[in-house]
Design an enzyme around this catalytic site. Structure first.
Site, PDB file in Angstrom:
ATOM      1  N   GLU A  24      71.867  50.116  50.426  1.00  0.00           N
ATOM      2  CA  GLU A  24      71.593  48.675  50.407  1.00  0.00           C
ATOM      3  C   GLU A  24      71.536  48.150  51.841  1.00  0.00           C
ATOM      4  O   GLU A  24      72.117  48.746  52.753  1.00  0.00           O
ATOM      5  CB  GLU A  24      72.723  47.952  49.666  1.00  0.00           C
ATOM      6  CG  GLU A  24      72.347  47.262  48.376  1.00  0.00           C
ATOM      7  CD  GLU A  24      71.404  46.080  48.505  1.00  0.00           C
ATOM      8  OE1 GLU A  24      70.520  46.057  49.387  1.00  0.00           O
ATOM      9  OE2 GLU A  24      71.528  45.165  47.697  1.00  0.00           O
ATOM     10  N   ASP A  25      70.877  47.026  52.026  1.00  0.00           N
ATOM     11  CA  ASP A  25      70.821  46.421  53.350  1.00  0.00           C
ATOM     12  C   ASP A  25      72.123  45.713  53.717  1.00  0.00           C
ATOM     13  O   ASP A  25      72.709  45.965  54.753  1.00  0.00           O
ATOM     14  CB  ASP A  25      69.616  45.464  53.465  1.00  0.00           C
ATOM     15  CG  ASP A  25      69.543  44.419  52.346  1.00  0.00           C
ATOM     16  OD1 ASP A  25      70.438  44.379  51.468  1.00  0.00           O
ATOM     17  OD2 ASP A  25      68.571  43.638  52.348  1.00  0.00           O
ATOM     18  N   ASP A  42      76.937  40.680  50.635  1.00  0.00           N
ATOM     19  CA  ASP A  42      77.302  39.311  51.017  1.00  0.00           C
ATOM     20  C   ASP A  42      78.366  38.834  50.016  1.00  0.00           C
ATOM     21  O   ASP A  42      79.541  39.132  50.177  1.00  0.00           O
ATOM     22  CB  ASP A  42      75.995  38.499  50.982  1.00  0.00           C
ATOM     23  CG  ASP A  42      76.123  37.091  51.503  1.00  0.00           C
ATOM     24  OD1 ASP A  42      76.961  36.843  52.370  1.00  0.00           O
ATOM     25  OD2 ASP A  42      75.364  36.212  51.040  1.00  0.00           O
ATOM     26  N   PHE A  72      73.277  34.217  59.105  1.00  0.00           N
ATOM     27  CA  PHE A  72      72.106  34.717  58.389  1.00  0.00           C
ATOM     28  C   PHE A  72      71.347  35.660  59.305  1.00  0.00           C
ATOM     29  O   PHE A  72      70.842  35.254  60.352  1.00  0.00           O
ATOM     30  CB  PHE A  72      71.208  33.581  57.905  1.00  0.00           C
ATOM     31  CG  PHE A  72      70.138  34.082  56.973  1.00  0.00           C
ATOM     32  CD1 PHE A  72      70.425  34.351  55.642  1.00  0.00           C
ATOM     33  CD2 PHE A  72      68.853  34.333  57.436  1.00  0.00           C
ATOM     34  CE1 PHE A  72      69.459  34.862  54.786  1.00  0.00           C
ATOM     35  CE2 PHE A  72      67.866  34.841  56.587  1.00  0.00           C
ATOM     36  CZ  PHE A  72      68.180  35.102  55.265  1.00  0.00           C
ATOM     37  N   ARG A 129      60.990  41.515  58.950  1.00  0.00           N
ATOM     38  CA  ARG A 129      61.463  42.834  58.511  1.00  0.00           C
ATOM     39  C   ARG A 129      61.172  43.899  59.573  1.00  0.00           C
ATOM     40  O   ARG A 129      61.838  44.923  59.648  1.00  0.00           O
ATOM     41  CB  ARG A 129      60.776  43.245  57.200  1.00  0.00           C
ATOM     42  CG  ARG A 129      61.158  42.389  56.005  1.00  0.00           C
ATOM     43  CD  ARG A 129      60.716  43.063  54.718  1.00  0.00           C
ATOM     44  NE  ARG A 129      60.708  42.160  53.577  1.00  0.00           N
ATOM     45  CZ  ARG A 129      61.770  41.884  52.827  1.00  0.00           C
ATOM     46  NH1 ARG A 129      62.932  42.414  53.117  1.00  0.00           N
ATOM     47  NH2 ARG A 129      61.683  41.063  51.802  1.00  0.00           N
TER      48      ARG A 129
HETATM   49  P1  5GP Z   1      74.906  39.199  47.464  1.00  0.00           P
HETATM   50  O1  5GP Z   1      74.559  39.353  46.015  1.00  0.00           O
HETATM   51  O2  5GP Z   1      75.876  40.236  47.981  1.00  0.00           O
HETATM   52  O3  5GP Z   1      75.390  37.800  47.769  1.00  0.00           O
HETATM   53  O4  5GP Z   1      73.579  39.271  48.272  1.00  0.00           O
HETATM   54  C1  5GP Z   1      72.949  40.443  48.564  1.00  0.00           C
HETATM   55  C2  5GP Z   1      71.520  40.194  48.936  1.00  0.00           C
HETATM   56  O5  5GP Z   1      71.320  38.903  49.526  1.00  0.00           O
HETATM   57  C3  5GP Z   1      71.093  41.194  49.986  1.00  0.00           C
HETATM   58  O6  5GP Z   1      70.628  42.404  49.399  1.00  0.00           O
HETATM   59  C4  5GP Z   1      70.031  40.430  50.738  1.00  0.00           C
HETATM   60  O7  5GP Z   1      68.800  40.590  50.078  1.00  0.00           O
HETATM   61  C5  5GP Z   1      70.476  38.976  50.634  1.00  0.00           C
HETATM   62  N1  5GP Z   1      71.224  38.545  51.843  1.00  0.00           N
HETATM   63  C6  5GP Z   1      72.526  38.273  51.940  1.00  0.00           C
HETATM   64  N2  5GP Z   1      72.865  37.897  53.193  1.00  0.00           N
HETATM   65  C7  5GP Z   1      71.718  37.957  53.910  1.00  0.00           C
HETATM   66  C8  5GP Z   1      71.408  37.711  55.289  1.00  0.00           C
HETATM   67  O8  5GP Z   1      72.242  37.367  56.152  1.00  0.00           O
HETATM   68  N3  5GP Z   1      70.110  37.908  55.646  1.00  0.00           N
HETATM   69  C9  5GP Z   1      69.152  38.297  54.772  1.00  0.00           C
HETATM   70  N4  5GP Z   1      67.913  38.445  55.237  1.00  0.00           N
HETATM   71  N5  5GP Z   1      69.399  38.534  53.465  1.00  0.00           N
HETATM   72  C10 5GP Z   1      70.681  38.377  53.050  1.00  0.00           C
END
Ligand code: 5GP
Length: 174
Positions: free
Chosen positions: A98-99, A102, A151, A164
């Site tokens: 995963e990237d 959050d 962010f 990207r």
């Molecule tokens: P979560 O469900 O953990 O809140 O969010 C995960 C997804 O939210 C990540 O896979 C990503 O796509 C997006 N996301 C969360 N934080 C960031 C951020 O700082 N930058 C970007 N570009 N995407 C984020």
């Protein structure tokens, strides 16, 4: 949020490459018989491609695309599978790539649906983690970098489908 052509650097290309090589060594050690990687599109595509080139031995790949119903720059917690896997996971030694984690909602959902498909091992590697934002305690065995609540974009991560292609992790909310 401003759309800048040269966002501020948070993590340099060199630091990312060094950390990815370390993660690859740890993963190789923990999966001595090879592994099946599931990369989450689109954000993980660059991390995955750098990571697999550092892992020696047997590696197979599959991709999954999720829609997280993001509202602006935050996840709403509702997740939908937009592209499913091509192969089964039965008895496989699987690593989710995963990237960023959050709130943890997207990854929790993903781990639940993949665990139900019967892998022998299921672990997760995330390039980035923002622990201060966590809403749910989710297991991530390999974390590239722990970051503060900013962010971030670049190295696969987007803002409105831009950035990207940046070779580093940058911040937009500076
Ligand atoms: P979560 O469900 O953990 O809140 O969010 C995960 C997804 O939210 C990540 O896979 C990503 O796509 C997006 N996301 C969360 N934080 C960031 C951020 O700082 N930058 C970007 N570009 N995407 C984020």
């Amino acid at each position: 949020m401003s759309v800048s052509p040269r966002p501020e650097v948070m993590i340099s290309t060199e630091d990312i490459q060094a950390r990815v090589a370390e993660l690859a060594r740890e993963i190789r050690r923990d999966y001595p018989d090879g592994l099946h990687i599931i990369a989450v599109l689109k954000g993980a595509f660059i991390f995955m491609s750098d990571l697999v080139r550092q892992i020696e031995g047997n590696v197979s790949l599959d991709f999954m695309a999720l829609s997280s119903y993001a509202k602006g720059t935050t996840s709403s917690g509702e997740v939908r599978v937009m592209k499913d896997l091509d192969t089964t996971l039965d008895g496989k030694d699987v690593l989710i790539v995963e990237d960023i984690v959050d709130t943890g909602l997207t990854l929790t959902y993903l781990q639940e649906i993949l665990r139900a498909r019967g892998p022998r091992v299921l672990r997760t590697a995330c390039l980035l983690s923002k622990p201060s934002r966590r809403k749910i305690d989710v297991a991530v065995e390999y974390v590239g970098f722990t970051i503060e609540d900013r962010f971030v974009i670049g190295y696969g991560l987007d803002y409105a489908e831009q950035y990207r292609n940046l070779p580093y992790i940058g911040v937009l909310d500076a």
